[in-house]
Design a protein around this motif. Structure first.
Motif, PDB file in Angstrom:
ATOM      1  N   ARG A 181       0.842  -1.219   0.000  1.00  0.00           N
ATOM      2  CA  ARG A 181       0.000   0.000   0.000  1.00  0.00           C
ATOM      3  C   ARG A 181       0.862   1.247   0.000  1.00  0.00           C
ATOM      4  N   LYS A 240       0.961   4.120  -2.847  1.00  0.00           N
ATOM      5  CA  LYS A 240       0.681   5.537  -2.561  1.00  0.00           C
ATOM      6  C   LYS A 240       1.759   6.424  -3.169  1.00  0.00           C
ATOM      7  N   THR A 241       3.014   6.043  -2.966  1.00  0.00           N
ATOM      8  CA  THR A 241       4.120   6.815  -3.551  1.00  0.00           C
ATOM      9  C   THR A 241       4.036   6.796  -5.076  1.00  0.00           C
ATOM     10  N   GLN A 291       1.375   6.330  -6.892  1.00  0.00           N
ATOM     11  CA  GLN A 291       0.225   7.120  -7.329  1.00  0.00           C
ATOM     12  C   GLN A 291       0.596   8.603  -7.385  1.00  0.00           C
ATOM     13  N   GLN A 292       1.354   9.060  -6.400  1.00  0.00           N
ATOM     14  CA  GLN A 292       1.775  10.462  -6.383  1.00  0.00           C
ATOM     15  C   GLN A 292       2.669  10.780  -7.578  1.00  0.00           C
ATOM     16  N   ALA A 324      -4.680   3.953  -7.176  1.00  0.00           N
ATOM     17  CA  ALA A 324      -5.575   4.256  -6.052  1.00  0.00           C
ATOM     18  C   ALA A 324      -6.437   3.037  -5.721  1.00  0.00           C
ATOM     19  N   GLN A 367      -4.534   0.382  -3.789  1.00  0.00           N
ATOM     20  CA  GLN A 367      -4.412   0.683  -2.355  1.00  0.00           C
ATOM     21  C   GLN A 367      -5.650   0.191  -1.605  1.00  0.00           C
TER      22      GLN A 367
END
Length: 137
Positions: A97, A101-102, A104-105, A130, A133
């Motif tokens: 996860r 997240k990293t 996705q950024q 997203a 996650q």
């Protein structure tokens, strides 16, 4: 009087190679994510049904990004995860996860900077990351 200072014949006509495509890091990141999922699925076979489809999605993203920028994607087997999977399944899911997240950024930043013809692909990658996650909760 001799001619001096003329550099007409001193030019370097060697073409400079183009800079790497700004999406190249996205290819590498997608391959690294796929490798992390595969490593976690091997370490925790009880999660394999959940993790392997996500790994395949990341491989598909890498393949499509590579096609768009005109590079050959290395085989998925050649990509190694950046770290070993966590010792327990919950830890493995939490680590994945955090990676998502990293990622996705970075995909969001790439999408915002991309020309319109690449934004749809990058937007779908952002959405997939997203969703991944949420699937790992």
């Amino acid at each position: 009087m001799p001619l001096t200072g003329c550099d007409l014949f001193d030019r370097d006509d060697q073409p400079t190679p183009p800079p790497p495509d700004p999406l190249r890091p996205m290819v590498d990141e997608s391959l690294a994510l796929a490798a992390a999922y595969r490593a976690s699925a091997i370490a925790h076979p009880e999660l394999a049904d959940r993790l392997n489809p996500i790994a395949e999605t990341h491989t598909t993203h890498a393949t499509e990004l590579a096609r768009v920028i005109g590079v050959t994607v290395p085989s998925a087997a050649s990509a190694a995860p950046t770290s070993a999977p966590a010792a327990d399944p919950n830890g493995a899911r939490a680590a994945l996860r955090a990676l998502e997240k990293t990622a996705q950024q970075s995909a969001t930043a790439a999408c915002a900077a991309a020309p319109a013809e690449r934004a749809a692909l990058l937007g779908s990658i952002v959405a997939a990351r997203a969703t991944h996650q949420e699937a790992l909760k």
